[in-house]
Design a protein around this motif. Sequence first.
Motif, PDB file in Angstrom:
ATOM      1  N   GLY A  83       0.789  -0.716   0.256  1.00 11.30           N
ATOM      2  CA  GLY A  83       0.024   0.006  -0.223  1.00 11.30           C
ATOM      3  C   GLY A  83       0.589   0.889  -0.646  1.00 11.30           C
ATOM      4  O   GLY A  83       0.356   2.562  -0.758  1.00 11.30           O
ATOM      5  N   TRP A  84       1.716   1.154   0.285  1.00  6.42           N
ATOM      6  CA  TRP A  84       2.922   2.684   1.200  1.00  6.42           C
ATOM      7  C   TRP A  84       3.208   1.836  -0.742  1.00  6.42           C
ATOM      8  O   TRP A  84       3.570   4.006  -0.714  1.00  6.42           O
ATOM      9  CB  TRP A  84       4.039   2.307   1.502  1.00  6.42           C
ATOM     10  N   GLU A  85       3.679   1.310  -0.894  1.00  7.01           N
ATOM     11  CA  GLU A  85       4.076   1.926  -2.296  1.00  7.01           C
ATOM     12  C   GLU A  85       3.316   2.359  -3.448  1.00  7.01           C
ATOM     13  O   GLU A  85       3.517   3.389  -4.156  1.00  7.01           O
ATOM     14  CB  GLU A  85       4.492   0.736  -3.217  1.00  7.01           C
ATOM     15  N   VAL A  86       2.204   2.174  -3.126  1.00 12.11           N
ATOM     16  CA  VAL A  86       0.790   2.765  -4.417  1.00 12.11           C
ATOM     17  C   VAL A  86       0.698   3.968  -3.608  1.00 12.11           C
ATOM     18  O   VAL A  86       1.121   4.866  -4.496  1.00 12.11           O
ATOM     19  CB  VAL A  86      -0.216   2.064  -4.012  1.00 12.11           C
ATOM     20  N   LEU A  87       0.991   4.574  -2.911  1.00 15.38           N
ATOM     21  CA  LEU A  87       0.718   6.159  -2.087  1.00 15.38           C
ATOM     22  C   LEU A  87       1.948   6.686  -2.807  1.00 15.38           C
ATOM     23  O   LEU A  87       1.608   8.127  -2.818  1.00 15.38           O
ATOM     24  CB  LEU A  87       1.130   5.785  -0.476  1.00 15.38           C
ATOM     25  N   LYS A  88       3.543   6.226  -2.535  1.00 13.84           N
ATOM     26  CA  LYS A  88       4.454   6.648  -3.017  1.00 13.84           C
ATOM     27  C   LYS A  88       4.160   7.290  -4.274  1.00 13.84           C
ATOM     28  O   LYS A  88       4.804   8.204  -4.645  1.00 13.84           O
ATOM     29  CB  LYS A  88       5.532   6.533  -2.900  1.00 13.84           C
ATOM     30  N   LYS A  89       3.304   6.185  -5.763  1.00 12.80           N
ATOM     31  CA  LYS A  89       3.558   6.954  -6.642  1.00 12.80           C
ATOM     32  C   LYS A  89       2.155   8.130  -7.119  1.00 12.80           C
ATOM     33  O   LYS A  89       2.143   8.189  -7.915  1.00 12.80           O
ATOM     34  CB  LYS A  89       3.110   5.863  -7.335  1.00 12.80           C
TER      35      LYS A  89
END
Length: 473
Positions: free
Chosen positions: A441-447
């Motif tokens: 989920g954090w990777e999605v948020l960073k992108k």
Amino acid sequence: MKILYAASEAYPFAMSGGLADVAGALPKALRRRLVGCRVVMPLYEAVPDELRANMNFITSITVPVAWRRQYCGIFEARVDGVVYYLLDNQYYFKRNSLYGHFDDAERFAFFSRAILEMIPHINYVPDIIHCNDWQTALVPVFLNALYRENEIHKNIHTVFTIHNIQYQGKYGYELIDDVLGLPSGTAQLVDYDNCVNFMKGGIQEADRVTTVSPTYSREILDPYYAHGLDGILRNLEGKVSGIVNGIDTEVYNPETDPNIYENYNLSSIDKKADNKMGLQAEMGLPLRKDVPVIGIVSRLVKHKGFDLVKHVFEEILKADVQFAILGSGEWEFETFFHEMSQKYPDKVAFKMGFIPALARKIYAGSDIFLMPSQSEPCGLAQMVALRYGTIPIVRETGGLADTIKDSGDNEGNGFTFKSYNAHDMLEAVWRALQGYCDKQGWEVLKKRAMECDNSWGKSANEYIRLYKQILGK
């Protein structure tokens, strides 16, 4: 359409805060949209020699300062296609800092008057002079009181932008005769709440007033935010609007930024981890890829929310977390963060002052960016953080509310809290740290953060619409 953008500072010539970023980026964005825009600012001692070397002397004039006349040299420079006029007077501007001098009222009254006096000498008669903050608030006042009958000035309109209403240019009545030289019967233009108030004059006399975010334009109608100017703003509410600032996405670009440890973009976002390791090494923190790093780049003053941070800081440190902090300001907070870095050297790193290259490293190397402001007219740091894929935690005020939406709906770009309360902020911090633990989920948020468009394009288009409204186009 020709705009003259009047500011007391502008990137890359002289900078002390966000106004310089705006004055350096907005005119460039306007020119890309085929709007003529030039900038006028003082020629400070701080202007770098390499920029001075490319300046051309146009002419010298004398400028009235009440009963006397003062020298003004007019220089021209060109940066990124934008023409800058730099106004020289060594008595006023050959100083070791931009502001904070005993005669600031006289310095910027001179500058405001000089802007109007220079127009016949530069082969550029603007349709609109766009003024910014109290340092140029007297331009609309002087224009209407002293220059409106002149053929060259009679059709010039004005916009006045409030970047921070806290700083208004408030002085004693002796200025009216000794510095301003306003005609008899016009002193009321700057008279407000038992003093001379430059910003009040700009608000009253400009054709339109803007602030640097829509939310802030509404907030300053409330006494809590207006620092005494809510009365006149409510009376003139019809000409007040808010346009959120942008950032220069060429200056703030993780793909090309020479200041960071490893360049990256949306498709190579995994290299952001290398910046984290570089930041930890430079600031003396343990090298750990798994620990969330919370970055702070700010003036360390109460209205930036640091009383909240101080109240719950050690509670946050009970979690597995690191802080990378850069800033200076009030002694209370400088001392506090220094003591915390000594007490918790494995969790807190603090550098006092403002080091631009280190600031970029913190934006790129942190996972989370904390910005819990009591008030924030617009804020640029949260937008820069997004550009570097660092997730902001902000209070819902001013431009923070306009640019950061809570990710609790799986669509936002950060974490927010509403009340100015330490434990409400703490709850937002806990949610961010929990989000960090969800790696996917954090990777999605960073992108999602890096995909946010906070460039000047949209804002420049809104300013163009405003200019056209003023000119009846």
